[in-house]
Design an enzyme around this catalytic site. Structure first.
Site, mmCIF file in Angstrom:
data_model
loop_
_atom_site.group_PDB
_atom_site.id
_atom_site.type_symbol
_atom_site.label_atom_id
_atom_site.label_comp_id
_atom_site.label_asym_id
_atom_site.label_seq_id
_atom_site.Cartn_x
_atom_site.Cartn_y
_atom_site.Cartn_z
ATOM 1 C CD GLU A 131 -7.617 -9.342 -8.151
ATOM 2 O OE1 GLU A 131 -7.209 -8.583 -7.497
ATOM 3 O OE2 GLU A 131 -8.879 -9.659 -7.716
ATOM 4 C CG ASN A 136 -1.360 -4.428 -7.809
ATOM 5 O OD1 ASN A 136 -0.543 -4.268 -8.695
ATOM 6 N ND2 ASN A 136 -2.073 -3.799 -7.209
ATOM 7 C CG ASP A 137 -4.218 -9.551 -5.340
ATOM 8 O OD1 ASP A 137 -3.493 -9.725 -4.237
ATOM 9 O OD2 ASP A 137 -5.176 -8.837 -5.216
ATOM 10 C CB CYS A 165 -7.192 -2.022 -13.118
ATOM 11 S SG CYS A 165 -7.682 -3.747 -12.264
ATOM 12 N NE ARG A 190 -11.349 -4.196 -6.151
ATOM 13 C CZ ARG A 190 -10.101 -4.208 -5.790
ATOM 14 N NH1 ARG A 190 -9.233 -4.804 -6.538
ATOM 15 N NH2 ARG A 190 -9.694 -3.395 -4.778
ATOM 16 N NE ARG A 250 -7.197 -1.019 -5.181
ATOM 17 C CZ ARG A 250 -5.997 -0.355 -6.059
ATOM 18 N NH1 ARG A 250 -5.923 0.791 -6.260
ATOM 19 N NH2 ARG A 250 -5.217 -1.300 -6.513
ATOM 20 C CG HIS A 284 -2.210 -0.837 0.595
ATOM 21 N ND1 HIS A 284 -2.398 -1.977 1.034
ATOM 22 C CD2 HIS A 284 -3.089 -0.577 -0.128
ATOM 23 C CE1 HIS A 284 -3.550 -2.302 0.699
ATOM 24 N NE2 HIS A 284 -4.050 -1.517 -0.461
HETATM 25 C C1 PEP Z 1 -4.588 -5.922 -8.221
HETATM 26 O O1 PEP Z 1 -4.468 -7.108 -7.378
HETATM 27 O O2 PEP Z 1 -3.735 -5.630 -9.138
HETATM 28 C C2 PEP Z 1 -5.521 -4.969 -8.015
HETATM 29 C C3 PEP Z 1 -5.696 -3.996 -8.913
HETATM 30 O O3 PEP Z 1 -6.405 -4.885 -6.697
HETATM 31 P P1 PEP Z 1 -5.858 -4.545 -5.198
HETATM 32 O O4 PEP Z 1 -4.549 -3.991 -5.463
HETATM 33 O O5 PEP Z 1 -6.993 -3.756 -4.659
HETATM 34 O O6 PEP Z 1 -5.749 -5.930 -4.668
HETATM 35 MG MG MG Z 2 -6.204 -7.332 -6.029
#
Ligand code: PEP
Ligand code: MG
Length: 561
Positions: free
Chosen positions: A413, A436-437, A486, A324, A288, A187
């Site tokens: 993801e 990211n995930d 995203c 989302r 989000r 974060h």
């Molecule tokens: C991701 O996982 O790439 C995503 C956009 O969701 P978050 O970062 O909120 O988990």
């Molecule tokens: Mg995610």
């Protein structure tokens, strides 16, 4: 000069003095008694003085910020001198408990009581815990927890920032963000990019720098230099001059030969959306929704949700807004949906899966979205997070249809979703890659952990292959369904070119990164982007993929990206 190497997560070259984010305050030992010779009266008086000092500090800080930060600080200031809190502590001291332990226990019981009252009161429960830690720090004579306050701007070094810390992070005061741990998708990285602050994560050793040390930060290269010399001063001056060139986006994402790639914004609520609209984002690629309710212990009502969603829709009339559904769990716990005792939350009941354990919440959220959509002019698309199978996608599409929502989609993801993209896209209208995930699951590397930062990058050829497979799935499905990205990958201008070459149709990122991505994208043709994508896929490692692609894009160095 002393150099530190980390992972650059948000570009910018800047010089400033550092401030360390204080370590969390440790719990005073259970059963700790008043020290010999200290009377209960004196201990209570010291506690009251500390509480008053905390109240005054927070109140003074509230004067210097505006918006959410001000409200948070004012509410917390009042809590510091709350009568019930101090009376409860006073009773414990009268029975011989030390004043630090007494305020700790009083904080816990008042917090629990507020929690049980529910509603607005429950939201104050965490403020009490914050306040008790501040009072204990004051009694110990150590720095207060949370983002330090200072008269002059500084470079903040933190372990990691929680989403809630953004409320008190004043972008006028913080010049850059550095972490010794923390992964590139943590974060802290997301917050830094959304505020347009240069940032470096996983820079081992920076947590040992003394407050006030002058450092140079290069947020693209991931380097930090303590006691910088002329070369670094010159680089920082040059960056200050080019940064303004990257401030504007004309509202159309395109390659040099006119292949359109809409550049959308990631937002967490109405304010972000309004700011993104001012920066000419072409719509919202990721709203989000859980960010609207992170502080909540209980499910927000349909009315409350509809109002929050409408704020975002209203910032983009006639434009696409991809919302989302609540992605609760792991790094974003929502007490009304997730179980804090799960042993492995990233692999647990999170995202769409919470519908299994807490049925009804998703259905009511879809109703709220439909209500807000009906009252706005935005083109509303809805996607579910953490979809793993085509059955889940089909069920989500049915739920959307029942709520009257016409454009259902999924986030990709989980590697299984990328591998079965064709079957999944048969069930829904679009997919959005959450890199990211997707990276943390493909590499089995917690996105929050600094030591795993080398694994945890979307430049990994394995991750790029999963992106390619998802695009292939959408083409095979034959309807040319939209496949966007995203995740934070979209905000890296070099990677944005690669993703475009892989066939991704839209890129969504923090609005502050759009201008830089647009500037780089328009220097390459689609065919060149496709060549760069091939090059990245053929690389033996993430480091090589990044280096090879960057070497072919000299514009990055020119712009300091
Ligand atoms: C991701 O996982 O790439 C995503 C956009 O969701 P978050 O970062 O909120 O988990
Ligand atoms: Mg995610």
């Amino acid at each position: 000069m002393q150099n530190f190497q980390g992972v650059g997560v948000s570009p910018g070259r800047i010089i400033g003095t550092i401030r360390q984010m204080p370590k969390p305050v440790s719990e005073p030992p259970a059963g700790e008694q008043l020290p010999a010779g200290v009377s209960a009266e004196d201990a209570t008086a010291a506690l009251k003085a500390a509480a008053k000092a905390v109240h005054d500090q927070l109140k003074n800080r509230a004067q210097t910020v505006s918006g959410d930060g001000k409200a948070v600080l004012e509410a917390t200031a009042l809590m510091a001198t709350d009568t019930m809190l101090l009376k409860t502590a006073g009773k414990l001291i009268a029975r011989g408990t030390s004043n630090q332990r007494a305020i700790w226990e009083a904080g816990a019981s008042v917090s629990e009581m507020l929690h049980n009252l529910g509603g607005y009161m429950a939201e104050r429960a965490t403020d009490v815990l914050d306040v008790r830690a501040r009072i204990v720090a004051e009694l110990r004579g150590v720095p207060a927890p949370g983002i330090p306050s200072a008269e002059t701007p500084f470079i903040l070094i933190a372990e990691d920032l929680a989403p809630a810390d953004t409320a008190t992070l004043d972008p006028e005061k913080v010049l850059a963000l550095l972490t010794a741990g923390g992964g590139p998708q943590s974060h802290t990285a997301i917050i830094a990019r959304s505020l347009g602050l240069p940032a470096v994560v996983a820079a081992a050793g920076v947590d040992a720098l003394a407050d006030g040390t002058e450092v140079y930060v290069d947020g693209a290269a991931g380097t930090i230099t303590a006691e910088p010399g002329d070369e670094q001063r010159h680089a920082a001056e040059q960056w200050a001059a080019t940064a303004s060139l990257l401030a504007d986006f004309d509202g159309t994402g395109t390659t040099a030969d006119g292949h359109q790639v809409p550049l959308l914004a990631n937002v967490g609520g109405g304010k972000d959306a309004a700011a993104a609209a001012r920066l000419n984002a072409q719509g919202v690629g990721l709203f989000r929704t859980e960010f609207c309710f992170l502080e909540r212990d209980n499910e927000p009502s349909v009315d409350e949700q509809a109002a929050a969603y409408k704020e975002v829709f209203d910032a983009f009339p006639g434009k696409k807004v991809v919302l989302r559904t609540l992605d609760a769990g792991a790094d974003k716990p929502l007490p009304f949906l997730t179980d804090a005792t799960e042993p492995n939350p990233a692999l647990g009941v999170r995202g769409y899966r919470t519908d299994l354990t807490t049925p009804g919440v998703l259905e009511r959220q879809l109703q709220a979205i439909a209500r807000a959509a009906a009252e706005s002019d935005a083109d509303v698309w809805v996607m579910a997070p953490m979809i793993s199978t085509a059955e889940e996608a089909a069920r989500f599409a049915t739920m959307c249809a029942e709520a009257g929502l016409r454009t259902p989609g999924v986030m990709v993801e989980v590697p299984s979703a990328a591998l079965t993209a064709e079957a999944i896209l048969r069930e829904v209208s679009f997919a959005s890659l959450g890199t990211n995930d997707l990276t943390q699951y493909a590499m089995a590397a917690d996105r929050q952990l600094g030591p795993l930062a080398g694994l945890n990058t979307p430049w990994q050829p394995a991750v790029l292959r999963l992106v390619g497979l998802t695009v292939e799935g959408s083409i095979a499905e034959g309807h040319g369904k939209s496949v966007g990205v995203c995740g934070e990958a979209a905000a890296d201008p070099a990677l944005a070119v690669v993703l475009t070459g892989l066939g991704v149709t839209t890129l969504s990122m923090t609005a502050r990164s759009i201008a830089a991505v647009a500037a780089v994208l328009k220097t390459v043709s689609l065919a060149e982007a496709q060549e760069l994508a091939k090059l990245a896929l053929s690389a033996p490692s993430a480091t090589d993929a990044r280096a090879w692609v960057r070497a072919k894009l000299p514009v990055l160095e020119e712009l300091g990206l």
